[in-house]
Write an enzyme that holds these catalytic residues in place. Structure first.
Site, PDB file in Angstrom:
ATOM      1  CB  THR A  22       3.456  36.462 -19.274  1.00 37.56           C
ATOM      2  OG1 THR A  22       3.029  35.752 -18.099  1.00 37.56           O
ATOM      3  CG2 THR A  22       4.618  35.729 -19.921  1.00 37.56           C
ATOM      4  CB  ILE A  26       2.325  32.296 -15.545  1.00 40.14           C
ATOM      5  CG1 ILE A  26       0.948  32.160 -16.213  1.00 40.14           C
ATOM      6  CG2 ILE A  26       2.491  31.341 -14.368  1.00 40.14           C
ATOM      7  CD1 ILE A  26       0.731  30.808 -16.893  1.00 40.14           C
ATOM      8  CB  ILE A  48       2.502  32.198  -8.986  1.00 38.15           C
ATOM      9  CG1 ILE A  48       2.936  30.733  -9.194  1.00 38.15           C
ATOM     10  CG2 ILE A  48       1.009  32.379  -9.219  1.00 38.15           C
ATOM     11  CD1 ILE A  48       2.780  30.210 -10.605  1.00 38.15           C
ATOM     12  CE  LYS A  49       3.140  39.899 -13.505  1.00 42.21           C
ATOM     13  NZ  LYS A  49       3.233  40.581 -14.813  1.00 42.21           N
ATOM     14  CB  ILE A  50      -0.395  37.313  -6.422  1.00 40.45           C
ATOM     15  CG1 ILE A  50      -0.302  35.783  -6.555  1.00 40.45           C
ATOM     16  CG2 ILE A  50      -1.607  37.717  -5.576  1.00 40.45           C
ATOM     17  CD1 ILE A  50      -0.100  35.060  -5.234  1.00 40.45           C
TER      18      ILE A  50
END
Length: 371
Positions: free
Chosen positions: A45, A109, A140-142
């Site tokens: 996402t 996300i 976790i998207k960074i």
């Protein structure tokens, strides 16, 4: 004989993830169907995806009403709504997560894009998202900004799995791998079980062609135009070479012996934007074992319908790919400027989408409060 192109892709070692999520997709059973029928084993996402879902979906009305009744502000509401979708999607993918030993069945996300230049803010929100979702299969998207690199290390050091996003350049990718390995080294020092930590590095493809092809058109020569539609693949293939070399290093072998999982390359931005190019180009021409390809549904369906999967289409292409980048340089295309422009534009687009998401949710909250 493999029955479908997506099954053939899966058998070639490519994990197919869907680049889309909405509550309607979850509650309608569409997501489960894609797992069963299209070999989908994960979801990504981003702010644009959530903005579209909220703008078009009635599925959120009950939750918006509940949030309005409790006096939630817009930031709190967005946090609750988006994490709720991801929690539900993680549960849908739980069987895939278990059967793949934690490799797939992943749902990503992203931290608030307004924090992309704020290292500590990114770390804090990554932890908050991880705790809120409360599922082992969340990523976790960074973003891979300069400020994001130490955040990637810090979050991995906490034992949290990470999807590094918005990678355009080979040099930045090397820096991402270094940040990843540093994070795994710190996680080991912190006593975490390295076998439970997973990561992917999202290397963007079609946007590279869009920007470079625009510059080739501006150059106007036949030689320049002959290079159109080739840079994205060459760049990604050279990224895979970087991956192979980096994870053959002695530094990595020490971590692998301690149970660490290699950070897999993920091909992102795989929807073809130039209608003159084959609509499955960034899927069938980027096949190699151990990669992820995250596709918008249109690209996924095109692949399922007429994709021709002919085995590994990456290894063995490195000299040709490097030569292509040299030709682009000779044609006057400044690679370093291209990737810098793309990173800035990518971040700006996500901030705009986040703003649209906040506006949509705020309007919905206001309507619900008047109901």
């Amino acid at each position: 004989m493999t029955s479908t192109p997506t099954a053939a892709l899966s058998e070639a070692g490519v994990s197919i993830w869907l680049d889309d999520l909405s509550r309607e997709r979850i509650t309608s059973g569409s997501l489960k169907d894609l797992i069963a029928d299209r070999n989908v084993v994960g979801v990504t996402t981003n702010p644009s995806i959530f903005a579209a879902a909220l703008a078009n979906g009635e599925s959120y009305a009950a939750q918006v009403q509940q949030l309005a009744d409790t006096g939630a502000g817009v930031d709190k509401a967005v946090f609750e709504i988006t994490t709720d979708d991801v929690i539900q999607a993680c549960d849908v993918f739980a069987p895939v997560f278990e059967s793949s030993g934690g490799v797939d069945g992943r749902v990503s996300i992203e931290v608030d894009p307004r924090l992309s230049r704020d290292t500590q803010g990114t770390v804090n929100e990554a932890k908050e998202l991880f705790d809120k979702v409360g599922r082992s299969n969340v990523l976790i998207k960074i973003p891979a900004t300069v400020e994001g690199l130490p955040a990637i290390t810090a979050v991995l050091a906490e034992g949290i799995s990470v999807n590094v996003t918005l990678i355009f350049s080979l040099q930045r990718y090397r820096e991402v791998i270094n940040a990843f390995m540093a994070g795994i080294e710190q996680a080991r020092e912190n006593g975490h079980d390295l076998s439970k930590i997973h990561s992917v590095a999202s290397f963007f493809v079609s946007r590279v062609d869009s920007e470079i092809d625009k510059r080739l058109d501006a150059a106007g020569t036949d030689a320049a135009k002959a290079l159109k539609g080739k840079a994205g693949l060459a760049n990604a293939r050279l990224a895979y070479q970087v991956y192979e070399e980096s994870f053959a290093s002695e530094r990595w072998q020490v971590l692998a012996a301690a149970g660490a999982n290699a950070q897999r390359p993920l091909w992102a931005s795989t929807g073809v934007k130039d209608p003159s190019l084959p609509d499955t180009l960034y899927v069938t021409e980027l096949v190699a074992s151990g990669v992820v390809n995250t596709m918008p549904e249109k690209t996924l369906e095109a692949t399922a319908d007429h994709g021709v999967v002919s085995g590994d289409t990456i290894t063995g292409t490195y000299a040709e790919s490097a030569a292509l980048l040299d030709e682009l340089d000779a044609a006057g295309v400044d690679y370093n400027d291209v990737v810098e422009v793309l990173e800035t534009e990518g971040l700006d687009k996500f901030v705009v989408s986040w703003g649209e998401l906040l506006e949509t949710v705020n309007a919905a909250l206001e309507t619900a409060r008047k109901a």
